[in-house]
Scaffold this active site. Structure first.
Site, short mmCIF file in Angstrom:
data_model
loop_
_atom_site.label_atom_id
_atom_site.label_comp_id
_atom_site.label_asym_id
_atom_site.label_seq_id
_atom_site.Cartn_x
_atom_site.Cartn_y
_atom_site.Cartn_z
N THR A 185 12.38 103.69 -28.42
CA THR A 185 12.57 103.03 -27.12
C THR A 185 11.83 103.75 -26.01
O THR A 185 11.34 103.12 -25.07
CB THR A 185 14.08 102.95 -26.81
OG1 THR A 185 14.70 102.15 -27.81
CG2 THR A 185 14.36 102.33 -25.46
N THR A 238 15.90 106.71 -31.04
CA THR A 238 17.20 107.39 -31.12
C THR A 238 17.99 107.05 -32.38
O THR A 238 18.89 107.80 -32.76
CB THR A 238 18.06 107.07 -29.88
OG1 THR A 238 18.27 105.66 -29.82
CG2 THR A 238 17.40 107.57 -28.61
N ASP A 239 17.67 105.90 -33.02
CA ASP A 239 18.49 105.48 -34.17
C ASP A 239 18.52 106.54 -35.27
O ASP A 239 19.55 106.79 -35.89
CB ASP A 239 17.97 104.17 -34.76
CG ASP A 239 18.18 102.99 -33.82
OD1 ASP A 239 18.81 103.16 -32.76
OD2 ASP A 239 17.70 101.89 -34.15
N1 ASP Z 1 15.94 101.14 -32.02
C1 ASP Z 1 15.30 102.18 -31.24
C2 ASP Z 1 14.67 103.19 -32.19
O1 ASP Z 1 15.40 103.96 -32.76
C3 ASP Z 1 16.34 102.81 -30.41
C4 ASP Z 1 15.87 103.91 -29.51
O2 ASP Z 1 14.81 104.46 -29.65
O3 ASP Z 1 16.67 104.24 -28.62
O4 ASP Z 1 13.49 103.21 -32.32
#
Ligand code: ASP
Length: 330
Positions: free
Chosen positions: A15, A90-91
């Site tokens: 993200t 973050t995932d």
């Molecule tokens: N879905 C995204 C990822 O992990 C979430 C994020 O980056 O916050 O790439």
């Protein structure tokens, strides 16, 4: 005039690097140089060289990408960097941070960060997290702490941090609490790790398939049998409580443990697995007797990564694997 310290920033998608496509929604688009350019304060802090390891949503980060990030980070510090920052979705951020921490053998800090809001959103947290990460790398107090995760002005140890929320900037936590936090552009560490950092593992040169089997109420032996039949090189059981499975599974688990390394984690997340308390069929005393190794405080996600790293390096000896879980699961 003294030269500014050198820092490497590697982008791995997520993200923090996403822009909104009108039809598709958020998609990865930005590279490390774009992210650095979005934080003007960085210019006065460090000479930053950016690179892109991958540009994906983090569910699609592969072991090969994490290995590439580790090799890049080593090269960056060998070339004189004070430390490095890895930007990541973050995932699965905690997984990349955990793996890098297993292999990181230098005192220079590696900080992994991301964002819960994309750069185009009001209150985007990516620039603040990147700035906080660079400040963390620059802090002499960060040296020798291995890999750190910086999110929302908090600094976490890579071996205990978890994404605990699907939205919101406060999505990261550790059962042990943050190691420290940023105050007025300075990192203050409040927690000292209870144990010295275990020696780094060698970077694997092979690969392995190490799936996780859930063991909830009412499950039977078919999941374990199917994973074994499908070619699992090792197996993680995400056990209930202190590391327990339904009685109906125990024969299949024993057969699996004879064939490949099998480790048992506690799905409680915050708690560690037992050793000497429960003796009924499917509880820890019974399972240890059947050849299952216990992960201690390592969750199934973390245990899978440690086991993957060992098995992909050719380690099959149960005693060596048991010792690694003892050392890292305390
Ligand atoms: N879905 C995204 C990822 O992990 C979430 C994020 O980056 O916050 O790439």
């Amino acid at each position: 005039m003294t030269a500014l310290p050198q820092i490497g920033v590697a982008a791995m998608g997520g993200t923090i690097a996403m822009v909104r496509d009108q039809r598709a929604g958020l998609v990865p688009a930005l590279g490390a140089d774009d992210l650095v350019a979005g934080v003007p304060e960085l210019r006065g802090l460090a000479r930053i060289s950016g690179t892109v390891i991958t540009s994906v949503g983090s569910p699609s980060v592969r072991f090969a990408d994490v290995l590439a990030a580790c090799r890049w980070a080593r090269q960056a510090v060998d070339d004189g960097a004070t430390g490095v920052v890895v930007t990541h979705g973050t995932d699965t951020l905690e997984e990349t941070a955990f793996l890098l921490n297993l292999w990181w053998d230098r005192p220079e800090p590696v900080v992994v960060t991301g964002a819960m809001r994309s750069p185009g959103e009001s209150g985007a947290d990516g620039p603040a997290n990147l700035l906080a990460s660079v400040l963390t790398v620059l802090s002499p107090a960060s040296r020798g702490r291995g890999v750190l995760v910086v999110m929302n002005d908090q600094v976490f140890a890579a071996d205990s941090v978890t994404k605990t929320g699907s939205f919101g900037v406060e999505a990261f936590a550790s059962p042990l609490g943050p190691l420290g936090r940023l105050y007025e552009a300075e990192v203050e560490y409040a927690l000292t790790p209870a144990h010295p950092r275990p020696p780094a593992l060698s970077i694997p040169d092979g690969t392995a398939w190490v799936p996780i089997a859930p063991t909830p109420l009412g499950e039977d032996s078919r999941v374990v049998e199917a994973l074994l039949a499908a070619g699992a090189d090792a197996l993680v059981l995400d056990g209930v409580g202190a590391g327990h499975v339904p009685q109906i599974m125990v024969d299949a688990v024993e057969r699996a443990a004879q064939a490949v390394p099998v480790v048992m984690a506690s799905r409680t997340r915050g708690g560690r697995t037992g050793r000497t308390t429960y003796g009924y069929p499917g509880a820890e005393i019974d399972l240890i007797r059947r050849g299952v190794l216990m992960t201690g405080r390592l969750t199934a996600i973390q245990a899978r990564l440690l086991l993957w790293s060992l098995v992909a390096s050719g380690v099959g000896d149960r005693e060596v694997i048991r010792a690694e879980f003892e050392r890292r699961g305390r």
